[in-house]
Design an enzyme around this catalytic site. Structure first.
Site, PDB file in Angstrom:
ATOM      1  N   ARG A  52      35.065  35.979  44.438  1.00  0.00           N
ATOM      2  CA  ARG A  52      35.837  37.174  44.459  1.00  0.00           C
ATOM      3  C   ARG A  52      34.866  38.494  44.665  1.00  0.00           C
ATOM      4  O   ARG A  52      33.697  38.249  44.501  1.00  0.00           O
ATOM      5  CB  ARG A  52      36.907  37.418  43.020  1.00  0.00           C
ATOM      6  CG  ARG A  52      36.606  37.036  41.771  1.00  0.00           C
ATOM      7  CD  ARG A  52      35.168  37.523  41.367  1.00  0.00           C
ATOM      8  NE  ARG A  52      35.302  39.198  41.584  1.00  0.00           N
ATOM      9  CZ  ARG A  52      34.201  40.051  41.302  1.00  0.00           C
ATOM     10  NH1 ARG A  52      32.896  39.444  41.210  1.00  0.00           N
ATOM     11  NH2 ARG A  52      34.097  41.287  41.434  1.00  0.00           N
ATOM     12  N   ALA A  54      34.868  41.721  47.332  1.00  0.00           N
ATOM     13  CA  ALA A  54      35.061  41.821  48.896  1.00  0.00           C
ATOM     14  C   ALA A  54      33.818  41.342  49.933  1.00  0.00           C
ATOM     15  O   ALA A  54      34.232  40.481  50.766  1.00  0.00           O
ATOM     16  CB  ALA A  54      35.091  43.318  49.259  1.00  0.00           C
ATOM     17  N   ARG A  95      43.319  36.654  50.996  1.00  0.00           N
ATOM     18  CA  ARG A  95      43.675  37.815  50.030  1.00  0.00           C
ATOM     19  C   ARG A  95      43.987  38.950  51.033  1.00  0.00           C
ATOM     20  O   ARG A  95      43.146  38.992  52.034  1.00  0.00           O
ATOM     21  CB  ARG A  95      42.443  37.955  48.865  1.00  0.00           C
ATOM     22  CG  ARG A  95      42.316  37.012  48.054  1.00  0.00           C
ATOM     23  CD  ARG A  95      41.571  37.389  46.822  1.00  0.00           C
ATOM     24  NE  ARG A  95      41.976  38.314  46.095  1.00  0.00           N
ATOM     25  CZ  ARG A  95      41.380  39.049  44.982  1.00  0.00           C
ATOM     26  NH1 ARG A  95      40.099  38.841  44.884  1.00  0.00           N
ATOM     27  NH2 ARG A  95      41.700  40.180  44.126  1.00  0.00           N
ATOM     28  N   ASP A 240      37.038  47.776  48.313  1.00  0.00           N
ATOM     29  CA  ASP A 240      37.415  46.577  49.015  1.00  0.00           C
ATOM     30  C   ASP A 240      37.897  46.870  50.399  1.00  0.00           C
ATOM     31  O   ASP A 240      38.016  46.268  51.241  1.00  0.00           O
ATOM     32  CB  ASP A 240      38.745  45.967  48.192  1.00  0.00           C
ATOM     33  CG  ASP A 240      38.286  45.198  47.088  1.00  0.00           C
ATOM     34  OD1 ASP A 240      37.811  45.610  46.152  1.00  0.00           O
ATOM     35  OD2 ASP A 240      38.241  43.986  47.271  1.00  0.00           O
ATOM     36  N   ASN A 250      40.040  50.095  45.743  1.00  0.00           N
ATOM     37  CA  ASN A 250      38.936  49.311  44.808  1.00  0.00           C
ATOM     38  C   ASN A 250      39.931  48.674  43.663  1.00  0.00           C
ATOM     39  O   ASN A 250      41.117  49.013  43.541  1.00  0.00           O
ATOM     40  CB  ASN A 250      37.654  50.268  44.431  1.00  0.00           C
ATOM     41  CG  ASN A 250      36.909  49.169  43.736  1.00  0.00           C
ATOM     42  OD1 ASN A 250      36.453  48.315  44.264  1.00  0.00           O
ATOM     43  ND2 ASN A 250      36.284  49.519  42.460  1.00  0.00           N
ATOM     44  N   LYS A 251      39.266  47.964  42.807  1.00  0.00           N
ATOM     45  CA  LYS A 251      39.957  47.454  41.701  1.00  0.00           C
ATOM     46  C   LYS A 251      40.809  48.578  40.970  1.00  0.00           C
ATOM     47  O   LYS A 251      40.471  49.671  40.854  1.00  0.00           O
ATOM     48  CB  LYS A 251      38.678  46.921  40.737  1.00  0.00           C
ATOM     49  CG  LYS A 251      39.257  46.072  39.575  1.00  0.00           C
ATOM     50  CD  LYS A 251      40.332  44.991  39.702  1.00  0.00           C
ATOM     51  CE  LYS A 251      39.945  44.068  40.803  1.00  0.00           C
ATOM     52  NZ  LYS A 251      41.109  43.176  41.170  1.00  0.00           N
TER      53      LYS A 251
HETATM   54  O1  MRU Z   1      39.783  41.041  42.493  1.00  0.00           O
HETATM   55  P1  MRU Z   1      38.332  41.117  42.823  1.00  0.00           P
HETATM   56  O2  MRU Z   1      37.595  40.607  41.876  1.00  0.00           O
HETATM   57  O3  MRU Z   1      37.934  40.443  44.035  1.00  0.00           O
HETATM   58  O4  MRU Z   1      38.351  42.963  43.064  1.00  0.00           O
HETATM   59  C1  MRU Z   1      36.634  43.106  43.361  1.00  0.00           C
HETATM   60  C2  MRU Z   1      36.544  44.607  43.312  1.00  0.00           C
HETATM   61  O5  MRU Z   1      37.501  45.300  43.209  1.00  0.00           O
HETATM   62  C3  MRU Z   1      35.374  45.144  43.621  1.00  0.00           C
HETATM   63  O6  MRU Z   1      35.025  46.360  43.145  1.00  0.00           O
HETATM   64  C4  MRU Z   1      34.914  45.156  45.170  1.00  0.00           C
HETATM   65  O7  MRU Z   1      35.370  44.010  45.763  1.00  0.00           O
HETATM   66  C5  MRU Z   1      33.691  45.681  45.481  1.00  0.00           C
HETATM   67  S1  MRU Z   1      32.462  44.425  45.151  1.00  0.00           S
HETATM   68  C6  MRU Z   1      31.004  44.715  45.895  1.00  0.00           C
END
Ligand code: MRU
Length: 360
Positions: A52, A54, A95, A240, A250-251
């Site tokens: 996981r 991005a 995804r 993301d 983002n998350k």
């Molecule tokens: O659901 P995830 O764990 O894939 O979400 C990841 C995030 O939201 C990260 O902050 C984002 O991908 C940046 S990673 C460099």
């Protein structure tokens, strides 16, 4: 390789014609690698969160494309492009929010178009490996740009995991922490636990502890009190997908942090490679937001804690409006107060350069 975690541990690798993923669902308790021989399996692993983050998803998809092409060429040497198409579609749809996934597959499809006679495998494999190495190089540049924005001995707050595990290596927002720490500039990293998958409590804390960097895990709901305390020099997050106007997905929970940071006068920085910018999305409303199973919210690490009959809403990303972002940190430079014009200028710059900010 050196003995620091981000050089020793690779979330994603192409090894002996297989894709090897570090299973991030079981960290930090278990260090387990899964090996995949088929592209469809890689797509399922991306959906299931074995890998996981991005940029890491993008690298995994690129290596998955190598498996797709290898298998298609073995099965249909003259029609390998058509034979690979269904697997490439599975990867593309594994995804929805991280645009690095589609971006990486676009890079791979361009490489496929360059293939003439003979096996396509060496060409696509070289393209995937290059994409991976370029991601690490981009992260290191971002680290230098971002570290220059932090005061000495900074205490920072971060969300989710944006480190070596979430990228080709080194990390985006966590890469900035690494770069700042190398200059002696970090006195504490506060890591939001990041419900429901606990990427902060499990993965960010693991990366930092492995490297002997100071980390304090907080419940997501403690972020407001922490920012109010005045202890935090900056909030550093990843992304993301960034729309053409700077709105950033983002998350889940990132948007709330950005509001809190602005309210308390704390700089809010987004670190992401250019591959995370999606010029086709004009604004945040154009970004697809992934919703995952209710069970992820109604339980924690597989243990149910809500009564049977309770429902849950589980969007796993949110959108932070560009107006709440003090700077976007990329491998090409820092864009302060990102907007449509500044992002367009950044995208039109082929050579790394600075835009609207200090030098690292
Ligand atoms: O659901 P995830 O764990 O894939 O979400 C990841 C995030 O939201 C990260 O902050 C984002 O991908 C940046 S990673 C460099």
């Amino acid at each position: 390789m050196s003995d620091v975690l981000y050089d020793k541990v690779r979330a994603v690798e192409l090894r002996d014609g297989t894709v090897r993923l570090l299973d991030q669902r079981v960290l930090p308790g278990t260090l387990r690698y899964e090996t995949y021989t088929g592209a469809a399996e890689v797509a399922r692993a991306i959906t299931a969160m074995v890998v996981r983050g991005a940029p890491a998803i993008g690298v995994a998809a690129a290596y998955g494309a190598v498996l797709a092409v290898t298998e298609a060429y073995a099965r249909a040497p003259r029609e390998w492009r058509a034979a690979a198409a269904p697997d490439l579609a599975l990867l593309r749809n594994s995804r929805p929010t991280a645009v690095n996934l589609g971006w990486a597959l676009d890079v791979m499809e361009r490489a496929m178009r360059e293939v003439g006679e003979g096996s396509p495998v060496p060409i696509v494999e070289a393209a995937a490996r290059r994409l991976h190495e370029e991601d690490i190089a981009a992260n290191r540049r971002m680290g230098a740009f971002g570290a220059a924005l932090l005061p000495p001995a900074a205490r920072v707050l971060t969300h989710c995991n944006t480190g070596a595990l979430a990228t080709g290596g080194y990390g985006t927002a966590l890469g900035i922490v690494r770069a700042a720490a190398a200059k002696g500039g970090i006195s504490m990293v506060y890591a939001d636990e990041t419900r429901p998958w606990l990427q902060g409590a499990r993965l960010t804390a693991w990366e930092l502890v492995q490297e002997g960097l100071p980390v304090t895990v907080i419940a997501d709901s403690a972020a407001g009190a922490l920012l109010r305390s005045g202890a935090i020099a900056a909030v550093l997050v990843g992304a993301d997908r960034i729309a053409a106007n700077g709105d950033t997905a983002n998350k889940i929970g990132t948007y709330g942090l950005s509001v809190l940071a602005r309210h308390h006068g704390v700089p809010f920085y987004v670190a992401a490679p250019i591959s995370t910018i999606d010029p086709a999305a004009r604004g945040g409303d154009d970004i697809p937001i992934e919703e995952r199973a209710a069970a992820e919210v109604l339980s924690c690490q597989g243990v149910a804690h809500s009564p049977v009959g309770a429902r849950a809403w589980n969007p796993v990303f949110d959108v932070t409006p560009a107006a709440l972002i003090d700077a976007l940190i990329t491998e090409r430079g820092v864009v302060e107060r990102p907007d449509t014009d500044r992002i367009a200028r950044l995208l039109s710059q082929p050579v790394p350069a600075r835009q609207g900010a200090r030098s690292p």
